[in-house]
Scaffold this motif. Structure first.
Motif, PDB file in Angstrom:
ATOM      1  N   THR B  65       0.812  -1.211   0.000  1.00  0.00           N
ATOM      2  CA  THR B  65       0.000   0.000   0.000  1.00  0.00           C
ATOM      3  C   THR B  65       0.848   1.265   0.000  1.00  0.00           C
ATOM      4  O   THR B  65       0.355   2.328  -0.318  1.00  0.00           O
ATOM      5  N   PHE B  66       2.104   1.141   0.382  1.00  0.00           N
ATOM      6  CA  PHE B  66       2.944   2.338   0.470  1.00  0.00           C
ATOM      7  C   PHE B  66       3.447   2.778  -0.897  1.00  0.00           C
ATOM      8  O   PHE B  66       3.478   3.962  -1.208  1.00  0.00           O
TER       9      PHE B  66
ATOM     10  N   ASN C 170      -1.065   2.435   3.528  1.00  0.00           N
ATOM     11  CA  ASN C 170      -1.124   3.642   2.698  1.00  0.00           C
ATOM     12  C   ASN C 170      -0.108   4.660   3.204  1.00  0.00           C
ATOM     13  O   ASN C 170       0.637   4.387   4.126  1.00  0.00           O
ATOM     14  N   ARG C 171      -0.129   5.818   2.566  1.00  0.00           N
ATOM     15  CA  ARG C 171       0.835   6.812   3.015  1.00  0.00           C
ATOM     16  C   ARG C 171       0.234   8.207   3.026  1.00  0.00           C
ATOM     17  O   ARG C 171      -0.889   8.396   2.607  1.00  0.00           O
ATOM     18  N   GLY C 172       1.024   9.141   3.518  1.00  0.00           N
ATOM     19  CA  GLY C 172       0.558  10.521   3.601  1.00  0.00           C
ATOM     20  C   GLY C 172      -0.639  10.624   4.517  1.00  0.00           C
ATOM     21  O   GLY C 172      -0.780   9.846   5.460  1.00  0.00           O
ATOM     22  N   ASP C 173      -1.512  11.583   4.246  1.00  0.00           N
ATOM     23  CA  ASP C 173      -2.640  11.754   5.166  1.00  0.00           C
ATOM     24  C   ASP C 173      -3.735  10.714   4.928  1.00  0.00           C
ATOM     25  O   ASP C 173      -4.773  10.766   5.571  1.00  0.00           O
ATOM     26  N   HIS C 174      -3.492   9.775   4.027  1.00  0.00           N
ATOM     27  CA  HIS C 174      -4.435   8.668   3.891  1.00  0.00           C
ATOM     28  C   HIS C 174      -3.962   7.437   4.647  1.00  0.00           C
ATOM     29  O   HIS C 174      -4.582   6.385   4.562  1.00  0.00           O
ATOM     30  N   ALA C 175      -2.845   7.567   5.339  1.00  0.00           N
ATOM     31  CA  ALA C 175      -2.323   6.430   6.097  1.00  0.00           C
ATOM     32  C   ALA C 175      -3.332   6.033   7.167  1.00  0.00           C
ATOM     33  O   ALA C 175      -4.000   6.876   7.757  1.00  0.00           O
TER      34      ALA C 175
ATOM     35  N   HIS D 337       1.854  16.308  -1.375  1.00  0.00           N
ATOM     36  CA  HIS D 337       0.748  15.676  -0.665  1.00  0.00           C
ATOM     37  C   HIS D 337       0.733  14.178  -0.979  1.00  0.00           C
ATOM     38  O   HIS D 337       0.548  13.337  -0.116  1.00  0.00           O
ATOM     39  N   HIS D 338       0.965  13.883  -2.228  1.00  0.00           N
ATOM     40  CA  HIS D 338       0.946  12.493  -2.680  1.00  0.00           C
ATOM     41  C   HIS D 338       2.135  11.717  -2.151  1.00  0.00           C
ATOM     42  O   HIS D 338       2.047  10.526  -1.901  1.00  0.00           O
ATOM     43  N   GLU D 339       3.261  12.397  -1.962  1.00  0.00           N
ATOM     44  CA  GLU D 339       4.490  11.676  -1.644  1.00  0.00           C
ATOM     45  C   GLU D 339       4.874  11.694  -0.173  1.00  0.00           C
ATOM     46  O   GLU D 339       5.813  11.008   0.217  1.00  0.00           O
ATOM     47  N   SER D 340       4.192  12.481   0.647  1.00  0.00           N
ATOM     48  CA  SER D 340       4.525  12.471   2.072  1.00  0.00           C
ATOM     49  C   SER D 340       4.336  11.056   2.610  1.00  0.00           C
ATOM     50  O   SER D 340       3.332  10.415   2.346  1.00  0.00           O
ATOM     51  N   CYS D 341       5.330  10.584   3.356  1.00  0.00           N
ATOM     52  CA  CYS D 341       5.259   9.186   3.778  1.00  0.00           C
ATOM     53  C   CYS D 341       4.240   8.988   4.885  1.00  0.00           C
ATOM     54  O   CYS D 341       3.823   7.875   5.149  1.00  0.00           O
ATOM     55  N   GLY D 342       3.843  10.064   5.545  1.00  0.00           N
ATOM     56  CA  GLY D 342       2.801   9.933   6.552  1.00  0.00           C
ATOM     57  C   GLY D 342       3.314   9.650   7.938  1.00  0.00           C
ATOM     58  O   GLY D 342       2.562   9.319   8.829  1.00  0.00           O
ATOM     59  N   ARG D 348       2.731  15.174   7.220  1.00  0.00           N
ATOM     60  CA  ARG D 348       1.573  14.410   6.763  1.00  0.00           C
ATOM     61  C   ARG D 348       0.350  15.303   6.620  1.00  0.00           C
ATOM     62  O   ARG D 348      -0.339  15.294   5.603  1.00  0.00           O
ATOM     63  N   GLU D 349       0.084  16.098   7.666  1.00  0.00           N
ATOM     64  CA  GLU D 349      -1.112  16.928   7.651  1.00  0.00           C
ATOM     65  C   GLU D 349      -0.865  18.227   6.887  1.00  0.00           C
ATOM     66  O   GLU D 349      -1.741  18.719   6.196  1.00  0.00           O
TER      67      GLU D 349
END
Lengths: 174, 157, 518, 425
Positions: B65-66, C170-175, D337-342, D348-349
């Motif tokens: 998913t990453f 998932n990643r980013g703010d959808h994690a 936004h798409h690539e931030s690992c979170g 992330r935010e």
């Protein structure tokens, strides 16, 4: 600066006070006898006083569009209640979007001091204080209002709609 | 039920000893699984790979998913990825994507009815000097125009 | 011992201490979510920012080891601004769920917002929507929208239990946290993830919606679920006990406890308890005053000794009572009755030595070690086979059994009761209401005992550590402890001090804000 | 003037194969280097003043000395996860001269005493991976890799690892995580990779261009290398030029080369009738330069830093007046936004928030205070996270709004782009 008027010697006699009191009573009795229209008291229950629309009387639990109860059982009203007259039992709802709802919501109206804190504490406009104030009952149990009474009593004509709507909130992303 | 081919299983076994840790093999093995599963990784295929490699499913799922190169949805035979990042956007990459979707009659990100195409917008593919560009499966097509791209895609066998 | 200066306060800390711990040691407030002393550092919430003298960039305190002469502060405007914005970032995608969120009241976001936040929100865009009310097995519910991705739970399952169920997908703010395909999180330590969750993303199914946390009072105690004896915190109010959480004890349980131990509150609550003394047998039970019942039972026991030249009494003990109670019972038999017929009831012999390597032990009695050492010091060597022989040959007239507090861990209960019923009279002391006892065919006194919640005492855990149990409140007024019971039975006392229902804290707001750290 | 040191033979197709590479003098430096002391190689690299070409510009020789002295196994990783929008020099290098990189890597590995190295190539570069794998096989067959290389007693193995599509894996610790088979999330520092990197062993991570330049430095000597470039930024560098220029592509020029010349001379200038509006000098994460600033800039670390931007990976994106800056910022913000690992909250935010703000401006729902909010949010993201992705998103956002504020305000007020006829208005 406040000026204190010490009572004079005459007022230490009790008779003038009694007489002036009796005179007042007599005056109004005579006035009411001859001019009924100006009488300030009402002949309750034949006559009922009309309070203003913002009067805070008996509680109402509001409902959602589908008629189900708006309350989420967060217990903030119960926590906030200075008279501790609200008791709530929460349960998990089968509807996942609702999650939590009250299976028991009781207000002991005899303990209630009508302060309105419950209304203020409610985050979802679920409890309001309505215009009714006649809380007569025949026995103790009739003063303990349950969900059925608070949300669906006949006077409410099917329930009062809450101002807070989940669908709308979801739309705004809250 | 998804299963790898015999060569696939052998590949996985070999990858597991190729690197210092078994875990490193998760990414290359997932690529293999994706290839054999018709271009995407399904939950079953992830469970299968985790079992085959004897690692927690979570490790595989997290990786799947990453990274964007693992498709979590089925894709068409030709996965068309159009770069829409800054240099390509300036050269008309976004308009090109719209045009491709329109001409091929496919919604962005979805699979076309004949299961041939999936068109998606992606981030920089490192071909900024030859923008706009697209990647069809593993191959780059550069210096495109919308018409050229559609023509190339139509002519793919 | 390095000396450090924190917000101007000079303190001495152990070498290798993390700066965040040093701040806590100095009594300085420091905001944090992802840091947990029992877990490896993640450093992702970025709230524990500090300014270290000589370093132009702010550092996170949870990944900085203190060095001699270090001077750091987190009360400068720069740090405060960073923390305020850190909270802002945490909250922009957090749903406004507090009214229905079980965590409200002990929530990290709420507490820290009140301490460090307090800004006007400026986010006017749509929040990211994620999954809600996802069931993760028997004990845990996941709400990934509330999750702030501190990764504490993920680190717990990967580093402590090593079961690796939870992950961040998932990643980013959808994690999102979750298990693979929502597989159940059914390891025996799953509830710790609920404890360490600083927000309401993971909540307990058992506790869900039963109480608001500010209605609960809490007190420290010892878990009686197994012989490990974890330090616990019991949460209760006038309606009963509601949940149990672990408390930090570096010697025994660290920060954790097992899921099985969390159920022990259930057999303390009145509905599971023997409420009053009773006398009779199957189909014919009579409620008795506790003192009277004890006097009668005591007389019966003493009569059995008096009437016979060799002992016709026996005592059966379990490892479920405190050392003081067991000692009283043993002393009663040894000195008052001059009987050495004292037996140890081992409830699950084949599992006694089992250990899962973390906390949970197969021996599910909190005080087996204590009982064994007591019997050894008094040189009592009677074996269970001897008791069985004596009962089968009806040699025993009066049998006194100090029964289990948690009947659930006594799989052989019904079988053993059949055996005990072979005695002419049975004195059954137990805190639990056991249906099988009501079916006993011999004349029986049922004496209600106090639970661990209601008495003081000592428990000896599997490590041989003596741990002190403190009385928290009384739930069953008639219940006695074994030593109180023995005092009456032996005739030394005429009556027992009657307990009073003490669980009468009104359900008011206990303002849990001060209850403790995350 | 282009100065082709690294890219001297890039136009010759035979340079890809081992034979062609050997014919053009390949692996000669390796033979010499293996006879040197590892310490001497490090000193030479140090003396050359070579700085990391991946983006951060950290001196390579200094980085190598961070390795602990003991004989623990250590790894050399080549960062070929080129993801920065606007950058494509590494791809050209891998496609045209895989052996150049391999030679540089063997020499570097010898210098840092590493027995194993990986080339982490971004997954999309399948062709590069195939070429690299072939080149490595050739090198093994020729005895340049494996046990006892060229009789020197030095053993080294090399392997290629394919990424799977994550910009964050270009960050060195993110790359290490990815190589360990995990999500490519950057690791906390300290400990730094040179102490605890891949599998908690000492690890050196260098960019493709940096490692290739090592063999160049050893061939000509540090002094010769220093003849190019400036005092503090010596040597040449490959610049990937893209955007609105006539001849976009990769150009090798000495550091300190004027940006104006790079655009006007090497790239043939802008399309006729167009005016230069802005230049992003170091990939999408570098703050933007206005046309006036760009004309004054020289392409070296110090000058660009002085102008508040950075050289980065040397990706020059030329923007002419047909582009709307609000729209471009939306593209860039979408990317981050798409690539931030979170992992870290502010990133992330914050990246999501910034993207949403710019998006709402572009879709005509912006508020005037949003224009101020962008730099305010961005400033709070800078320096707050584990890696620099948060800064990388914040820096362009701040510079776009500050330097082209009128375009943003126009967009909010009018609900359309200030650039006439802009399609995405």
């Amino acid at each position: 600066m406040s000026i204190v008027n010490k009572p004079g010697a005459i007022s230490t006699w009790y008779l003038p006070g009694i007489l002036s009191g009796l005179w007042l009573t007599l005056k109004y009795m005579i006035r009411n006898l001859f001019d009924k229209k100006k009488m300030p008291t009402l002949n309750y229950p034949e006559e009922v006083y009309q309070y203003g629309p913002r009067f805070k009387g008996n509680h109402i639990l509001t409902v959602k569009k589908d008629g189900s109860i708006r309350c989420t059982a967060c217990m903030l009203c119960a926590t906030n209640c200075p008279a501790q007259c609200i008791s709530i039992v929460a349960a998990e709802s089968a509807d996942q979007r609702v999650e939590k709802y009250p299976i028991k919501y009781e207000i002991d109206i005899l303990r209630c001091v009508f302060c309105g804190y419950c209304e203020e504490a409610c985050p979802v406009d679920a409890v309001r204080m309505g215009p009714e104030w006649q809380t007569a009952g025949l026995n103790g149990s009739s003063f303990s209002y349950d969900i059925q009474h608070l949300a669906y009593r006949p006077q409410l004509k099917g329930g009062i709609l809450s101002r807070v709507d989940d669908e709308e909130r979801h739309k705004f992303g809250i | 039920m998804f299963e790898l081919s015999r060569e696939g299983i052998e590949f996985v076994k070999k990858e597991m000893t190729r690197y210092e840790t078994k875990r490193s093999a998760v990414i290359p093995c997932l690529f293999r699984v994706q290839k054999e599963n018709g271009g995407w990784v399904s939950p079953e295929s992830i469970a299968y790979l985790a079992q085959l490699m004897d690692v927690p499913e979570r490790w595989v799922q997290e990786v799947a998913t990453f990274y964007t190169m693992f498709n979590k949805q089925p894709v068409g035979k030709y996965h068309v990825q159009v770069c829409c990042n800054i240099s390509c956007a300036m050269a008309g990459g976004r308009e090109m994507t719209d045009k491709i979707c329109q001409s091929l009659g496919v919604e962005e990100g979805a699979v076309s009815k004949d299961r041939r195409y999936t068109v998606s917008r992606v981030e920089c593919l490192g071909s900024c000097g030859t923008a706009p560009m697209m990647q069809v499966n593993d191959d780059y097509y550069e210096n495109l125009s919308a018409d050229k791209a559609v023509k190339i895609l139509r002519e793919l066998e | 011992m390095p000396k450090v200066k924190l917000n101007g306060k000079e303190i001495e800390v152990k070498p290798g201490t993390m700066l965040i711990d040093a701040f806590k040691q100095a009594g300085e407030d420091i905001a944090h979510y992802c840091y947990h002393p029992g877990l490896p550092t993640a450093g992702v919430c970025r709230l524990c920012m500090v300014e270290i003298e000589g370093n132009p960039r702010m550092q996170i305190a949870c990944n900085t080891v203190v060095t001699e002469g270090m001077s750091a502060r987190n009360n400068s405007d720069k740090v405060k601004e960073a923390v305020r914005w850190g909270l802002n970032f945490h909250l922009i995608n957090h749903p406004l769920d507090c009214p229905i969120c079980d965590q409200a009241g002990e929530c990290g976001l709420q507490d820290q917002y009140m301490k460090f936040g307090k800004y006007t929100p400026e986010m006017s865009e749509q929040k990211v929507k994620k999954r809600k009310v996802v069931s993760l097995g028997e004990r845990v519910v996941l709400d990934s929208e509330r999750c702030i991705l501190c990764s504490r739970c993920v680190r717990f399952t990967s580093e402590i239990t090593k079961t690796n169920e939870l992950g961040i997908f998932n990643r980013g703010d959808h994690a999102e946290i979750g298990t693979f395909e929502d597989k159940p999180l059914n390891n025996n330590y799953s509830m710790n993830t609920v404890d360490i969750c600083p927000v309401g993303a993971l909540t307990s199914k058992d506790f869900r919606f039963r109480q608001r946390v500010w209605y609960l009072k809490d007190a420290s105690s010892i878990c009686t679920g197994c012989s490990t004896g974890c330090k616990i915190r019991v949460y209760y109010n006038e309606e009963g006990l509601f949940r149990i959480k672990p408390e930090h004890n570096p010697e025994v349980n660290g920060y954790w406890m097992c899921d099985k131990g969390r159920d022990i509150y259930k057999h303390v609550n009145p509905e599971a308890r023997l409420q009053e003394a009773r006398w009779g047998q199957v189909g014919n039970w009579q409620v008795k005053d506790i003192a009277e019942a004890l006097r009668e039972a005591g007389e019966a026991i003493r009569a059995s000794v008096r009437d016979s030249h060799h002992s016709k009494v026996a005592l059966v003990l379990t490892g479920q009572q405190t050392l003081e109670e067991l000692t009283a019972a043993v002393k009663f038999f040894l000195s008052d009755l001059n009987s050495r017929d004292i037996y140890h009831w081992i409830n699950n012999p084949e599992e006694m030595e089992k250990f899962d390597g973390l906390l949970f032990r197969g021996d599910r009695n909190p005080n087996t070690k204590g009982l064994l050492s007591l019997l050894a010091s008094e040189k009592v060597s009677a074996t269970w086979a001897q008791l069985e022989g004596k009962l089968n040959s009806h040699e025993i007239e009066t049998l006194m059994v100090v029964g289990p507090e948690d009947p659930g861990v006594f799989p052989d209960l019904a079988a053993k009761l059949k055996l005990f019923a072979k005695a002419k009279r049975l004195v059954w002391l137990s805190s639990a209401r056991v249906a099988a006892v009501d079916q006993v065919t011999t004349a029986t006194w049922q004496i209600p005992l106090k639970s661990f919640f209601e008495k003081d005492g000592t428990l000896v855990n599997a490590q041989g550590r003596k741990q002190t149990l403190r009385k928290i409140a009384t739930l069953i007024p008639a219940a006695v402890s074994v030593d109180q019971a023995v005092a009456v039975m032996s005739g030394r006392e005429k009556a027992v001090p009657m307990g009073k229902f003490e669980l009468n804290w009104k359900k008011t707001n206990f303002f849990v804000g001060e209850r403790g750290s995350l | 003037m282009e100065t082709k040191l690294l890219s001297q033979h890039y136009d010759k197709p035979e340079y890809v194969s081992l034979k062609g590479y050997l014919n053009l003098g390949g692996y000669e430096v390796l033979k010499r280097a293996l006879k040197m002391e590892p310490k001497a190689i490090i000193d030479e690299v140090k003396a050359s003043g070579l700085r990391g070409r991946g983006g951060a510009g950290f001196p390579t020789g200094t980085k190598w000395t961070f390795l602990p002295e003991n004989g623990e196994p250590r790894y050399l990783l080549c960062n070929a996860d080129e993801g920065e929008p606007g950058t494509f020099k590494d791809r050209i290098m891998l496609e045209r001269a895989p052996h150049q990189l391999i030679e540089g890597m063997i020499i570097s590995a010898f210098a840092v005493k590493s027995a194993k190295s990986y080339i982490y190539v971004r997954g999309e570069y399948q062709m590069c991976i195939r070429k690299l794998e072939k080149a490595i096989r050739e090198a093994y067959d020729a005895g340049f890799l494996g046990k006892n290389i060229l009789g020197s007693g030095f053993t080294h193995d090399m392997d290629v690892y394919s990424g799977a599509g994550a910009y964050i894996c270009g960050e060195e610790t993110g790359m290490i995580s990815s190589l360990e088979g995990k999500k490519g999330q950057p690791k906390l520092k300290p400990p730094f990779p040179a102490v605890q990197g891949y599998l908690a062993k000492p690890t050196i991570v260098n960019n493709v261009e940096t490692l290739a330049a090592v063999s160049l430095i050893l061939r000509d000597g540090a002094a010769a290398y220093r003849k190019f470039g400036t005092e503090k930024s010596p040597g040449t560098k490959l610049f990937s030029v893209s955007g609105n220029v006539k001849k976009p592509g990769v150009y090798e020029v000495p550091l300190g080369y004027p940006l104006a010349d790079l655009i006007q001379v090497e790239c043939g200038g802008l399309d006729p009738g167009r005016r230069l509006k802005a230049v992003i000098p170091g990939g999408s994460s570098a703050p933007v330069l206005t046309a006036e600033e760009a004309m004054k800039a020289t392409m070296d670390y110090e000058c660009l830093q002085g102008m508040g931007t950075m050289l980065g990976s040397g990706a020059v994106i030329v923007i002419d007046d047909s582009n709307c800056m609000v729209d471009l910022l939306k593209v860039i913000m979408h990317f981050y936004h798409h690539e931030s690992c979170g992992q870290c909250t502010p990133c992330r935010e914050g990246t999501g928030w910034l993207h949403k703000i710019v998006h709402s401006i572009v879709s005509g729902e912006g508020r005037l205070q949003d224009v101020d909010l962008i730099p305010r949010v961005s400033r709070q993201m800078m320096g707050r996270t584990i890696c620099a992705l948060s800064d990388a998103a914040a820096m362009p956002a701040i510079s776009f709004v500050e330097k082209f504020r009128d375009e943003f305000e126009f967009f909010v007020r009018e609900g359309r782009s200030k650039v006439k006829g802009h399609l995405h208005a």
